[in-house]
Design an enzyme around this catalytic site. Structure first.
Site, PDB file in Angstrom:
ATOM      1  N   HIS A 100       0.820  -1.226   0.000  1.00  0.00           N
ATOM      2  CA  HIS A 100       0.000   0.000   0.000  1.00  0.00           C
ATOM      3  C   HIS A 100       0.853   1.276   0.000  1.00  0.00           C
ATOM      4  O   HIS A 100       0.299   2.376  -0.078  1.00  0.00           O
ATOM      5  CB  HIS A 100      -0.942   0.029   1.213  1.00  0.00           C
ATOM      6  CG  HIS A 100      -1.954  -1.078   1.214  1.00  0.00           C
ATOM      7  ND1 HIS A 100      -2.804  -1.316   0.145  1.00  0.00           N
ATOM      8  CD2 HIS A 100      -2.247  -2.030   2.137  1.00  0.00           C
ATOM      9  CE1 HIS A 100      -3.573  -2.355   0.425  1.00  0.00           C
ATOM     10  NE2 HIS A 100      -3.254  -2.822   1.619  1.00  0.00           N
TER      11      HIS A 100
ATOM     12  N   ASP B  11      -2.691 -10.778  -2.150  1.00  0.00           N
ATOM     13  CA  ASP B  11      -3.255 -10.227  -0.913  1.00  0.00           C
ATOM     14  C   ASP B  11      -4.718  -9.868  -1.175  1.00  0.00           C
ATOM     15  O   ASP B  11      -5.090  -9.531  -2.296  1.00  0.00           O
ATOM     16  CB  ASP B  11      -2.461  -8.971  -0.516  1.00  0.00           C
ATOM     17  CG  ASP B  11      -2.820  -8.447   0.857  1.00  0.00           C
ATOM     18  OD1 ASP B  11      -2.072  -8.726   1.807  1.00  0.00           O
ATOM     19  OD2 ASP B  11      -3.852  -7.736   0.987  1.00  0.00           O
TER      20      ASP B  11
ATOM     21  N   HIS C  54      -6.312  -7.335  -0.291  1.00  0.00           N
ATOM     22  CA  HIS C  54      -6.458  -5.904  -0.593  1.00  0.00           C
ATOM     23  C   HIS C  54      -5.682  -5.579  -1.872  1.00  0.00           C
ATOM     24  O   HIS C  54      -4.632  -6.175  -2.128  1.00  0.00           O
ATOM     25  CB  HIS C  54      -5.914  -5.058   0.569  1.00  0.00           C
ATOM     26  CG  HIS C  54      -6.564  -5.358   1.881  1.00  0.00           C
ATOM     27  ND1 HIS C  54      -6.003  -6.245   2.788  1.00  0.00           N
ATOM     28  CD2 HIS C  54      -7.716  -4.914   2.415  1.00  0.00           C
ATOM     29  CE1 HIS C  54      -6.810  -6.323   3.846  1.00  0.00           C
ATOM     30  NE2 HIS C  54      -7.855  -5.528   3.647  1.00  0.00           N
TER      31      HIS C  54
ATOM     32  N   ASP D 293      -4.400 -12.646   3.890  1.00  0.00           N
ATOM     33  CA  ASP D 293      -5.581 -12.143   4.614  1.00  0.00           C
ATOM     34  C   ASP D 293      -6.896 -12.467   3.897  1.00  0.00           C
ATOM     35  O   ASP D 293      -7.960 -12.099   4.373  1.00  0.00           O
ATOM     36  CB  ASP D 293      -5.467 -10.641   4.895  1.00  0.00           C
ATOM     37  CG  ASP D 293      -4.876  -9.865   3.736  1.00  0.00           C
ATOM     38  OD1 ASP D 293      -4.671 -10.442   2.643  1.00  0.00           O
ATOM     39  OD2 ASP D 293      -4.603  -8.656   3.923  1.00  0.00           O
TER      40      ASP D 293
END
Ligand SMILES: [Zn+2]
Length: 308
Positions: free
Chosen positions: A126, A163, A165, A244
């Site tokens: 990120h 991931d 996200h 995740d």
């Protein structure tokens, strides 16, 4: 020549408060399960070096590097965004996490290790060129990728991000770099709340709905990632390895299980064998419930190092 396992005690010194999910115990939980499973016996351990400003500046502005250094608190916490904090050890841990990706790249490109897994935190995907956020400070994989391209002279490098996200930071840094192909799956309507509209032609972004499950994830990889990867013919592959999306992780609702991480790792291995002399660098991103995180990493690393 053994697969590389790269980590550092400094990565466990960074913490963002007692109840923060991106916690120091993640590193130990993963290391313990790799040890118990016997996989660490087949890997060569390395301490992650500190990334240099020159290495970081291949993915970030020097202003971002200097601003983070300046924000580093001597006591207590410095808030970076609503979910992201620095303690006095954060800056050094972030340098280690990025340095791990650089060392992994050196080892794999030079042929000193066939593949590398970086058990490091803070995560990186990120972190954008100019900003930290979403638990991330420096974009570890992007620093490694630019090192492979600019220092080792590779022409084409792929980034795979599974991931849950979207790796908005990696997309921000790499979307205008034709030497890179980024393939990403992520759960829609989760942080960072965009990614469905790719920023560049080298971005293969596949949003998946909540509760999509493993079959939909595998279909996205089969239909969207693999043809793009075979057409691109990467000379090396980096993985933003976030776990995740596991069904026991309360950060998401995708519903993946260990077998899905094992399967996707096998697909990546096959692409790497076809085009990249097997060269893969995998860097830990998310995964917040310790038991499924550690089990998923074992499933991933077992395939990655050929112990399956
Ligand atoms: Zn994540």
């Amino acid at each position: 020549m053994l697969p590389a396992y790269i980590s550092h005690p400094d990565c466990s010194q960074h913490e963002m408060g007692a109840h923060h999910p991106e916690c120091p115990d993640r590193i130990a939980a993963i290391r313990d399960q790799l040890l118990i499973s016997g996989l660490l016996d087949y890997m060569h351990p390395y301490d992650a070096p500190l990334a240099t400003a020159e290495q970081l500046a291949r993915a970030h502005s020097l202003l971002h590097v200097r601003e983070l250094a300046a924000k580093s608190p001597t006591t207590g916490y410095e808030q970076i965004d609503p979910d992201t904090w620095m303690n006095p050890h954060t800056y050094r841990a972030a340098l280690r996490a990025a340095g791990a990706a650089v060392l992994a790249t050196d080892l794999v490109v030079r042929g000193d290790a066939p593949v590398a897994f970086c058990n490091v935190r803070p995560p990186g995907h990120h972190a954008e060129r100019e900003s930290a956020g979403g638990f991330c400070f420096f974009n570890n994989v992007a620093v490694g990728i630019r090192h492979a391209l600019d220092v080792h002279g590779l022409q084409r490098v792929a980034l795979i991000d599974f991931d849950v996200h979207h790796g908005n930071g990696s997309e921000d840094i790499l979307h205008d770099d034709a030497r890179v192909l980024m393939c990403s799956t992520f759960e829609e309507n989760l942080y960072p709340f965009f990614g469905s509209e790719p920023k560049g032609p080298n971005m293969v972004n596949v949003p998946l709905p909540a509760r999509a499950g493993g079959a939909a994830f595998r279909e996205a990889v089969d239909i969207c990632w693999l043809p793009a990867l075979d057409a691109f013919q990467p000379e090396m592959i980096f993985i933003s390895a976030g776990f995740d999306g596991h069904r026991e992780d309360d950060m998401s609702h995708l519903g993946l299980v260990e077998a899905d991480y094992e399967w996707v790792t096998r697909q990546i291995m096959q692409v790497a064998a076809r085009h990249a002399k097997g060269r893969i660098v995998s860097c830990l991103e998310g995964g917040y419930v310790l038991s499924p995180l550690a089990r998923s990493v074992v499933a991933h690393v077992k395939v990655l190092i050929g112990a399956d």
